[in-house]
Design a protein around this motif. Sequence first.
Motif, PDB file in Angstrom:
ATOM      1  N   ALA A 118       0.837  -1.210   0.000  1.00 43.24           N
ATOM      2  CA  ALA A 118       0.000   0.000   0.000  1.00 43.24           C
ATOM      3  C   ALA A 118       0.867   1.254   0.000  1.00 43.24           C
ATOM      4  N   PRO A 119       1.741   1.391  -0.987  1.00 45.03           N
ATOM      5  CA  PRO A 119       2.638   2.552  -0.975  1.00 45.03           C
ATOM      6  C   PRO A 119       1.914   3.887  -1.120  1.00 45.03           C
ATOM      7  N   GLU A 120       0.755   3.885  -1.763  1.00 37.95           N
ATOM      8  CA  GLU A 120       0.022   5.149  -1.938  1.00 37.95           C
ATOM      9  C   GLU A 120      -0.436   5.730  -0.609  1.00 37.95           C
ATOM     10  N   ALA A 121      -0.791   4.892   0.347  1.00 32.81           N
ATOM     11  CA  ALA A 121      -1.185   5.386   1.667  1.00 32.81           C
ATOM     12  C   ALA A 121       0.010   6.028   2.363  1.00 32.81           C
ATOM     13  N   LEU A 122       1.154   5.403   2.251  1.00 33.20           N
ATOM     14  CA  LEU A 122       2.353   5.955   2.888  1.00 33.20           C
ATOM     15  C   LEU A 122       2.875   7.173   2.136  1.00 33.20           C
ATOM     16  N   LEU A 123       2.652   7.209   0.848  1.00 33.51           N
ATOM     17  CA  LEU A 123       3.045   8.367   0.055  1.00 33.51           C
ATOM     18  C   LEU A 123       2.291   9.613   0.522  1.00 33.51           C
ATOM     19  N   ALA A 124       1.046   9.410   0.945  1.00 32.89           N
ATOM     20  CA  ALA A 124       0.226  10.537   1.414  1.00 32.89           C
ATOM     21  C   ALA A 124       0.802  11.186   2.666  1.00 32.89           C
ATOM     22  N   ILE A 125       1.490  10.420   3.495  1.00 36.61           N
ATOM     23  CA  ILE A 125       2.017  10.989   4.740  1.00 36.61           C
ATOM     24  C   ILE A 125       3.506  11.307   4.660  1.00 36.61           C
ATOM     25  N   THR A 126       4.113  11.029   3.510  1.00 40.90           N
ATOM     26  CA  THR A 126       5.536  11.325   3.336  1.00 40.90           C
ATOM     27  C   THR A 126       5.720  12.834   3.186  1.00 40.90           C
ATOM     28  N   PRO A 127       6.603  13.429   3.964  1.00 38.90           N
ATOM     29  CA  PRO A 127       6.815  14.881   3.844  1.00 38.90           C
ATOM     30  C   PRO A 127       7.236  15.274   2.420  1.00 38.90           C
ATOM     31  N   ASP A 128       6.843  16.459   2.020  1.00 37.97           N
ATOM     32  CA  ASP A 128       7.112  16.937   0.662  1.00 37.97           C
ATOM     33  C   ASP A 128       8.604  17.051   0.363  1.00 37.97           C
ATOM     34  N   TRP A 129       9.415  17.233   1.389  1.00 36.55           N
ATOM     35  CA  TRP A 129      10.843  17.428   1.161  1.00 36.55           C
ATOM     36  C   TRP A 129      11.611  16.140   0.910  1.00 36.55           C
ATOM     37  N   VAL A 130      10.929  14.992   0.987  1.00 35.00           N
ATOM     38  CA  VAL A 130      11.590  13.710   0.721  1.00 35.00           C
ATOM     39  C   VAL A 130      11.698  13.520  -0.791  1.00 35.00           C
ATOM     40  N   PRO A 131      12.917  13.429  -1.324  1.00 39.88           N
ATOM     41  CA  PRO A 131      13.063  13.238  -2.770  1.00 39.88           C
ATOM     42  C   PRO A 131      12.742  11.795  -3.175  1.00 39.88           C
ATOM     43  N   PHE A 132      12.226  11.635  -4.374  1.00 42.62           N
ATOM     44  CA  PHE A 132      11.931  10.304  -4.921  1.00 42.62           C
ATOM     45  C   PHE A 132      11.102   9.473  -3.943  1.00 42.62           C
ATOM     46  N   ALA A 133      10.043  10.062  -3.427  1.00 44.10           N
ATOM     47  CA  ALA A 133       9.249   9.433  -2.361  1.00 44.10           C
ATOM     48  C   ALA A 133       8.763   8.018  -2.706  1.00 44.10           C
ATOM     49  N   PRO A 134       8.230   7.750  -3.907  1.00 47.98           N
ATOM     50  CA  PRO A 134       7.797   6.363  -4.178  1.00 47.98           C
ATOM     51  C   PRO A 134       8.947   5.352  -4.084  1.00 47.98           C
ATOM     52  N   GLN A 135      10.103   5.747  -4.571  1.00 41.40           N
ATOM     53  CA  GLN A 135      11.250   4.847  -4.509  1.00 41.40           C
ATOM     54  C   GLN A 135      11.751   4.681  -3.071  1.00 41.40           C
ATOM     55  N   VAL A 136      11.682   5.762  -2.295  1.00 47.38           N
ATOM     56  CA  VAL A 136      12.084   5.696  -0.891  1.00 47.38           C
ATOM     57  C   VAL A 136      11.161   4.749  -0.132  1.00 47.38           C
ATOM     58  N   ILE A 137       9.859   4.827  -0.402  1.00 47.87           N
ATOM     59  CA  ILE A 137       8.905   3.945   0.277  1.00 47.87           C
ATOM     60  C   ILE A 137       9.183   2.486  -0.087  1.00 47.87           C
ATOM     61  N   PHE A 138       9.452   2.218  -1.355  1.00 50.39           N
ATOM     62  CA  PHE A 138       9.785   0.856  -1.779  1.00 50.39           C
ATOM     63  C   PHE A 138      11.063   0.374  -1.093  1.00 50.39           C
ATOM     64  N   ALA A 139      12.094   1.216  -1.116  1.00 50.35           N
ATOM     65  CA  ALA A 139      13.383   0.841  -0.517  1.00 50.35           C
ATOM     66  C   ALA A 139      13.261   0.630   0.986  1.00 50.35           C
ATOM     67  N   THR A 140      12.455   1.450   1.657  1.00 46.12           N
ATOM     68  CA  THR A 140      12.308   1.271   3.102  1.00 46.12           C
ATOM     69  C   THR A 140      11.540  -0.009   3.423  1.00 46.12           C
ATOM     70  N   GLY A 141      10.626  -0.398   2.542  1.00 47.37           N
ATOM     71  CA  GLY A 141       9.950  -1.683   2.736  1.00 47.37           C
ATOM     72  C   GLY A 141      10.937  -2.832   2.679  1.00 47.37           C
ATOM     73  N   LEU A 142      11.824  -2.803   1.691  1.00 52.56           N
ATOM     74  CA  LEU A 142      12.856  -3.838   1.586  1.00 52.56           C
ATOM     75  C   LEU A 142      13.799  -3.778   2.788  1.00 52.56           C
ATOM     76  N   PHE A 143      14.150  -2.551   3.201  1.00 49.09           N
ATOM     77  CA  PHE A 143      15.012  -2.384   4.379  1.00 49.09           C
ATOM     78  C   PHE A 143      14.375  -3.019   5.607  1.00 49.09           C
ATOM     79  N   GLU A 144      13.075  -2.810   5.798  1.00 45.83           N
ATOM     80  CA  GLU A 144      12.401  -3.356   6.981  1.00 45.83           C
ATOM     81  C   GLU A 144      12.480  -4.883   7.009  1.00 45.83           C
TER      82      GLU A 144
END
Length: 124
Positions: free
Chosen positions: A19-45
């Motif tokens: 559900a990356p779109e839900a997390l994208l909604a709460i990601t601060p605007d200053w985070v670059p490449f937010a969709p990729q960051v959300i994907f990478a953090t999922g793998l990191f977890e």
Amino acid sequence: MRWMLAAFFVAAGVAHLRAPEALLAITPDWVPFAPQVIFATGLFEFAAAAALVTRPFRAWAGIALAVYAVCVWPANFKHAFEGIDIASIPSSWWYHGPRLAFQPVIVWWALFASGVIDWPWRRK
């Protein structure tokens, strides 16, 4: 405690990937490449949860998860203060207040469960 924390981060990893779109909604605007960051953090977890329950990488996983918990805190603040609705998550201060206050506990939990710190219970 270690296995419970690992399960928590596996569940969070699943949420990041499913559900990356839900997390994208709460990601601060200053985070670059937010969709990729959300994907990478999922793998990191996933990786950090696995490392947390294995002896050779446990301490590094605890430190990484503690730092990660601090890094995602701004998203929790955005979620709370901008009143962003996410399905299956309550949109009230009965949820947001404890959630924001619990983040330092997650930092401590990662460090304690990984054996990096032993506060407040000294190990013999």
